[in-house]
Design a protein around this motif. Structure first.
Motif, PDB file in Angstrom:
ATOM      1  N   ASN A  40       0.814  -1.216   0.000  1.00 23.52           N
ATOM      2  CA  ASN A  40       0.000   0.000   0.000  1.00 23.52           C
ATOM      3  C   ASN A  40       0.844   1.262   0.000  1.00 23.52           C
ATOM      4  O   ASN A  40       0.397   2.313  -0.468  1.00 23.52           O
ATOM      5  CB  ASN A  40      -0.931   0.011   1.211  1.00 23.52           C
ATOM      6  N   CYS A  41       2.067   1.187   0.543  1.00 28.12           N
ATOM      7  CA  CYS A  41       2.946   2.364   0.558  1.00 28.12           C
ATOM      8  C   CYS A  41       3.305   2.826  -0.845  1.00 28.12           C
ATOM      9  O   CYS A  41       3.692   3.986  -1.035  1.00 28.12           O
ATOM     10  CB  CYS A  41       4.219   2.052   1.345  1.00 28.12           C
ATOM     11  N   TYR A  42       3.180   1.946  -1.826  1.00 24.76           N
ATOM     12  CA  TYR A  42       3.564   2.262  -3.204  1.00 24.76           C
ATOM     13  C   TYR A  42       2.365   2.141  -4.143  1.00 24.76           C
ATOM     14  O   TYR A  42       2.526   1.813  -5.318  1.00 24.76           O
ATOM     15  CB  TYR A  42       4.694   1.324  -3.654  1.00 24.76           C
ATOM     16  N   GLN A  43       1.156   2.400  -3.598  1.00 24.17           N
ATOM     17  CA  GLN A  43      -0.091   2.360  -4.368  1.00 24.17           C
ATOM     18  C   GLN A  43      -0.318   0.991  -5.005  1.00 24.17           C
ATOM     19  O   GLN A  43      -0.819   0.886  -6.123  1.00 24.17           O
ATOM     20  CB  GLN A  43      -0.105   3.461  -5.443  1.00 24.17           C
ATOM     21  N   ARG A  44       0.065  -0.052  -4.283  1.00 23.22           N
ATOM     22  CA  ARG A  44      -0.121  -1.415  -4.763  1.00 23.22           C
ATOM     23  C   ARG A  44      -0.897  -2.206  -3.715  1.00 23.22           C
ATOM     24  O   ARG A  44      -0.982  -1.816  -2.548  1.00 23.22           O
ATOM     25  CB  ARG A  44       1.219  -2.094  -5.062  1.00 23.22           C
ATOM     26  N   VAL A  66      -6.250   0.345  -3.148  1.00 24.19           N
ATOM     27  CA  VAL A  66      -5.440   0.577  -1.959  1.00 24.19           C
ATOM     28  C   VAL A  66      -6.263   1.259  -0.877  1.00 24.19           C
ATOM     29  O   VAL A  66      -6.167   0.926   0.306  1.00 24.19           O
ATOM     30  CB  VAL A  66      -4.199   1.418  -2.315  1.00 24.19           C
ATOM     31  N   LYS A  67      -7.115   2.199  -1.275  1.00 24.36           N
ATOM     32  CA  LYS A  67      -7.954   2.879  -0.286  1.00 24.36           C
ATOM     33  C   LYS A  67      -8.937   1.915   0.359  1.00 24.36           C
ATOM     34  O   LYS A  67      -9.238   2.037   1.552  1.00 24.36           O
ATOM     35  CB  LYS A  67      -8.713   4.027  -0.954  1.00 24.36           C
ATOM     36  N   THR A  85      -1.319  -2.863  -9.083  1.00 20.11           N
ATOM     37  CA  THR A  85      -1.232  -1.426  -8.838  1.00 20.11           C
ATOM     38  C   THR A  85      -2.601  -0.804  -9.038  1.00 20.11           C
ATOM     39  O   THR A  85      -3.260  -1.070 -10.036  1.00 20.11           O
ATOM     40  CB  THR A  85      -0.211  -0.767  -9.786  1.00 20.11           C
ATOM     41  N   GLY A  86      -3.035   0.014  -8.082  1.00 19.82           N
ATOM     42  CA  GLY A  86      -4.337   0.675  -8.187  1.00 19.82           C
ATOM     43  C   GLY A  86      -4.655   1.470  -6.939  1.00 19.82           C
ATOM     44  O   GLY A  86      -4.748   0.912  -5.845  1.00 19.82           O
ATOM     45  N   GLN A  87      -4.805   2.784  -7.118  1.00 18.14           N
ATOM     46  CA  GLN A  87      -5.019   3.637  -5.957  1.00 18.14           C
ATOM     47  C   GLN A  87      -6.368   3.382  -5.306  1.00 18.14           C
ATOM     48  O   GLN A  87      -6.492   3.405  -4.080  1.00 18.14           O
ATOM     49  CB  GLN A  87      -4.921   5.107  -6.377  1.00 18.14           C
ATOM     50  N   ALA A  88      -7.404   3.118  -6.110  1.00 10.53           N
ATOM     51  CA  ALA A  88      -8.739   2.898  -5.550  1.00 10.53           C
ATOM     52  C   ALA A  88      -8.775   1.645  -4.679  1.00 10.53           C
ATOM     53  O   ALA A  88      -9.368   1.637  -3.597  1.00 10.53           O
ATOM     54  CB  ALA A  88      -9.762   2.792  -6.680  1.00 10.53           C
TER      55      ALA A  88
END
Length: 636
Positions: A305-309, A336-337, A331-334
């Motif tokens: 999560n620290c690297y948007q993964r 990760v949230k 990889t995926g910002q959504a």
């Protein structure tokens, strides 16, 4: 000015070296020329090298390696199941990964499977036909990848801690669709052994020996074009130092395989150490093995999560003395949230009282840990089918089939589990059979399954109130002597409440799982005598201690030694001098169990002088008292 400083700094350590060399030269000149045997490779005389350690040839799977008997490179034959399972998982991952590129893999021993017919729309059919035409060779045949051949669009694999290179060599000899395999180790001796074994098996075109720190090597492959499709980490102990680099060096959608052998930490024996390594507090409970898996998955996801993964578990196994997880990294910002399971608001935990409403004991807080499913059942089913249809591929195929069969039967949305012996021991009653408890839960309308992590485990979505009602009903059939129970004990408080649910213990047909009916090898016994984690490799070729096997034998089943004979015990105690007799205060006389002789021999220099007991001692000095601690984590 800076250049002059640099030169001065470099010249300082060279001056003593020149003086030392001049002194050695003058000493050699005075003694005369060295004899030919004293020279080695044209260098100055040096100490004689120790004789080369004897070697052994090991065959596992399709690989054959030469391994030194001295404990300078780590190897554990018990983990053959780990390596077999890894080859099966990576093979299925390669089938999926290369299948998306239109490349079929050829696995030795597998029959050619017919294409599956799927109903598609007209547009989708046209796209599929175009893609199929693109993937055809000039001769009209589909592209294929075979074992031992370089596939230009294949998987790039990294084994970060390769040791003897056995795992990497097996990858090259048993898994099709590989582009390259990097067998890395920080030990120069290990890299020499890897290079030798690579040429011995004829896989130098696929396997590349490399000497580097695994973390630095993975940090150097952070760019998307340089990442590895598969990273395998099997360290000695905890993989915590390597996780941050690993989640960055694996490609998008790539496979990360991690082994943890520090089960004492993950199973709750040292909660503070577990928190420092994995960011979670482990609880010492019967469900510690599955909790260990969920703690490792949470730690991997937290690093990613620290690297948007984020990670997606494919298979998570607790076996023997370790846990093994296979996850894909995306990889995926959504996503990760959503890993926090909370969106745009603070988290709200379930309201609980300071004490348990059933037993009256205090609650224990553990975690955080992974709460989602720990397996991808579709992927596990494909691996199971591939191993079942080709059982001769692996030596441990029967165990793989049994473990994966139990995995497919587990309830995916129920974390942790109960154990039969713990439920019955809490209320001091006889233990019901597995089928009786499962039938009672099914009759009550709840789901139930086994767990691969423990032989007598029960996973269920029944709330604790319903589960204890079933145990209360069972206690009425096998009554407990209530007068012997303390009023503050959990058993007394639980049995003091009348059950609201009327349990039915009649055996149901669906209570017996399919893997149990087929008699699969689901929970294998100890693989060999004195099995377990091997000692850490020692640089410099120091051989293992001669008494190591004897020490292992003594430590195994140390609590199952037969009781000491009373006559032998009395004779042993007479070898200890009585401390009170020396002080002149012992009034036992000849009835004292210790010696009143002024020159009484002492049995052991390490044994403390104990006071003469007024009564027969209940705890005797010796091995029995030393073995009274709680057992550490192991195979259930």
């Amino acid at each position: 000015m800076s250049h002059a400083r640099t030169v001065l700094w470099l010249s300082r350590p060279l001056r003593p070296a020149r003086i030392l060399c001049r002194a050695q030269f003058m000493e050699q000149k005075a003694q005369g020329p060295p004899s030919p045997p004293a020279m080695e490779n044209g260098t100055r005389p040096c100490e004689e090298r120790p004789p080369a350690a004897p070697e052994a040839t090991i065959t596992e799977g399709a690989a054959k390696i030469v391994f030194p008997n001295a404990n300078e490179v780590f190897y554990n034959p018990v983990q053959e199941f780990n390596r077999d399972l890894t080859c099966a998982v990576i093979t299925e991952f390669a089938r999926t990964h290369l299948g998306a590129k239109g490349i079929q893999i050829k696995v030795p021993g597998e029959k050619d499977l017919q294409k599956v017919c799927v109903n598609l729309s007209e547009q989708e059919e046209e796209k599929a036909e175009q893609k199929e035409d693109e993937n055809l060779t000039p001769g009209g045949q589909p592209r294929t990848a075979a074992v031992g051949e370089i596939c230009e669009e294949g998987l790039r694999v990294l084994e970060g801690l390769a040791a003897s290179g056995l795992r990497s060599i097996r990858f090259a000899l048993e898994i099709p669709g590989l582009q390259s395999v990097v067998a890395n180790d920080a030990s120069a001796r290990a890299v020499e052994l890897i290079d030798r074994n690579v040429h011995l098996n004829g896989v130098a075109h696929l396997v590349q020996p490399n000497q580097a720190d695994a973390r630095m090597l993975m940090y150097q492959h952070q760019k998307a074009s340089e990442r590895f499709d598969v990273i395998d980490l099997d360290p000695y102990g905890s993989p915590a130092p390597f996780l941050d680099a690993a989640v960055q060096a694996v490609s998008d959608g790539g496979l990360l395989c991690v082994t943890c052998t520090d089960m004492a930490v993950l199973a709750g024996n040292s909660g503070e150490t577990c928190y420092s390594k994995y960011g979670a507090m482990a609880l010492k409970s019967r469900a510690c093995h599955e909790m260990a898996l969920r703690i490792v998955l949470h730690s991997l996801d937290l690093h990613a999560n620290c690297y948007q993964r984020f990670v997606v578990p494919l298979l998570s196994i607790s076996a023997d003395f370790y846990v093994r997880v296979f996850v894909r990294v995306f990889t995926g910002q959504a996503k990760v949230k959503s890993s926090a399971r909370v969106k745009f608001s603070a988290a709200c935990g379930p309201p609980v009282t300071p004490e348990c409403e059933h037993c009256g004991q205090r609650h224990q807080l553990g975690g955080p840990m992974w709460a989602d499913p720990i397996h991808d059942l579709d992927f596990v089913g494909r691996v199971l089918e591939a191993v079942t249809t080709n059982p001769g591929r692996f030596h441990t195929s029967k165990r793989i089939q049994g473990v994966l069969s139990v995995v497919t039967e587990e309830l995916p949305d129920v974390p942790l589990y109960y154990t039969l012996d713990h439920l019955s021991s809490t209320i001091h009653c006889n233990t019901p059979s597995l089928l009786q408890l499962r039938s009672a839960l099914l009759h009550a309308g709840f789901r139930v399954s086994l767990s691969h992590a423990c032989k007598n485990a029960v996973k269920t979505d029944a709330p604790p109130l319903a589960l204890w009602d079933i145990m209360r009903c069972w206690e009425k059939e096998c009554p407990v002597k209530r007068e012997r129970l303390s009023e503050t004990s959990p058993a007394f408080r639980i049995l003091a409440v009348e059950p609201r649910l009327k349990a039915n213990f009649n055996i149901r047909e669906d209570a017996n799982p399919s893997s149990r009916q087929q008699g699969l090898k689901r929970f294998q016994a100890n693989p060999e005598a004195n099995w377990g984690p091997r000692p850490r490799a020692r640089p410099g070729g120091k051989a293992a201690r001669k008494d190591l096997e004897e020490r292992r034998r003594l430590l195994q089943n140390k609590r199952k030694e037969p009781a000491e004979d009373p006559a032998q015990r009395a004779a042993r105690l007479k070898t200890f001098p009585c401390k009170r007799f020396k002080e002149g205060t012992c009034q036992r006389g000849d009835q004292c169990c210790y010696s009143h002789s002024p020159t009484a021999p002492v049995a052991s220099a390490d044994a403390p002088l104990t006071d003469c007991p007024e009564t027969t001692p209940k705890i005797l000095p010796g091995p029995e008292a030393a073995g009274g601690g709680t057992a550490g984590p192991g195979v259930d």
